[in-house]
Enzyme design. Structure first.
Site, short mmCIF file in Angstrom:
data_model
loop_
_atom_site.label_atom_id
_atom_site.label_comp_id
_atom_site.label_asym_id
_atom_site.label_seq_id
_atom_site.Cartn_x
_atom_site.Cartn_y
_atom_site.Cartn_z
N THR A 1 -30.07 16.57 16.12
CA THR A 1 -28.96 15.79 16.67
C THR A 1 -28.45 16.38 17.99
O THR A 1 -27.67 15.74 18.69
CB THR A 1 -27.79 15.73 15.68
OG1 THR A 1 -27.30 17.06 15.44
CG2 THR A 1 -28.24 15.11 14.37
N LYS B 1 -23.29 31.90 15.93
CA LYS B 1 -22.69 30.65 15.47
C LYS B 1 -22.46 30.70 13.96
O LYS B 1 -23.04 31.51 13.25
CB LYS B 1 -23.61 29.46 15.79
CG LYS B 1 -24.87 29.44 14.92
CD LYS B 1 -25.66 28.16 15.09
CE LYS B 1 -26.82 28.15 14.09
NZ LYS B 1 -27.65 26.94 14.18
N GLY C 1 -26.49 18.97 18.37
CA GLY C 1 -25.19 19.63 18.27
C GLY C 1 -25.24 21.12 18.47
O GLY C 1 -24.46 21.69 19.24
#
Length: 326
Positions: free
Chosen positions: A234, A201, A236
């Site tokens: 969160t 990522k 994500g």
């Protein structure tokens, strides 16, 4: 005779802040002690007052406080409680921090940034803490920020054994959601005898919580993938990683993390995700909006692990021996 001899025995006292009383009660129950009664309240302007209802003079004191929301309030309360124990003539003060706040700020990525994880350690030491006991720090190097003994506990045995009992190990693949978790994922592979995959990522350095997943390295097609991380904030990063695994043909995805921070849009992301199960420990309380989703969220108790470590510290034993099998 030029002195006085005493035959007193060591005394363990267990204290808790107000952040996560359920975990404190579980740990106290495992230890076979009660939580010391404490008077704590907020003044009208937000200042915190603390007073212990029992004497702590000469005792080995263990103070538990997890840095949950509102995180700054509970960190301040813990510092005040440490100071109160120091001024109450405690023999030793061990601070138990199941979730260590500001752990992600452990180094400078760019100029003019703080190293807040070091600041937290400095404040605890200045307040009077002799020893720090914590669970799954974001990075191991944070142990060196505290000027004193640090007992670093791991939730891996608890989480890995839970997953190992539920999933066919012949179909299992352990997945690291980024390069930083590869070492931890390797330990999972060793414990479960499963292959490793990595989700590559990139995070936008100028936008908080903005993640772009690029590719999956490793064989995940037709496999049950278990994504392992230290915390989910969160949601994500982990949900994007799960989507990437499904896009590469994964049969199912299970997510495990020691710390379920679950702030902001996390509730909606977890509920709408294709992930079949999210597994956390109770180092942090589960937000109310997610506590009813028992079909998708499993919470395992870290209390026995913490209690065992406290007992080893108090009895001058070996905390490391609790994790030697890793």
């Amino acid at each position: 005779m030029t002195g006085i001899k005493t035959t007193g025995e060591k005394k363990l006292m267990f204290f808790s802040g107000r952040a996560h009383p359920e975990l404190a009660e579980e740990v106290a129950h495992q230890l076979g002690v009660g939580v010391v009664p404490t008077k704590a309240f907020d003044f009208a302007n937000g200042e915190i007052y603390v007073r212990y209802q029992e004497s702590a003079r000469g005792a080995d004191c263990f103070l538990i406080q997890s840095h949950t929301a509102p995180i700054n309030k509970w960190i301040m309360e813990q510092l005040i409680m440490i100071d109160a124990l120091k001024r109450a003539s405690a023999r030793s003060i061990t601070v138990i921090v199941p979730f260590y706040g500001y752990a992600r700020q452990d180094k400078k990525h760019r100029g003019r940034e703080p190293i807040s994880a070091r600041l937290i350690a400095d404040m605890m030491k200045t307040a009077g803490a002799d020893r720090l006991l914590t669970v799954d720090l974001h990075t191991d190097q944070i142990q060196g920020f505290f000027d004193g003994p640090v007992d670093h506990l791991f939730a891996l045995p608890l989480l890995a054994d839970y997953v190992g009992r539920k999933v066919d190990r012949e179909k299992l693949t352990v997945v690291s959601p980024d390069a930083g978790r590869v070492r931890v994922a390797d330990r999972w592979c060793d414990r479960l005898g499963a292959p490793l995959a990595i989700v590559h990522k990139r995070r936008d350095k100028d936008v908080a919580n903005q993640v772009t997943v690029h590719e999956v390295v490793g064989e995940v097609k037709g496999r049950v993938c278990v994504l392992v991380d230290d915390m989910i904030d969160t949601g994500g990063t982990i949900c994007a990683a799960a989507d990437a695994l499904f896009a590469h043909g994964a049969e199912d995805v299970i997510v495990t993390a020691t710390h379920g921070v679950l702030s902001g849009p996390a509730a909606d992301r977890l509920k709408n995700s294709r992930v079949s199960e999210f597994v956390f420990t109770n180092t942090l309380p589960t937000p109310g909006e997610l506590s009813g989703d028992l079909d998708k969220i499993s919470v395992l108790s870290i209390a026995p692990t913490i209690a065992s470590a406290v007992r080893e510290v108090f009895e001058d034993g070996s905390v490391t021996s609790l994790f030697d099998e890793q």
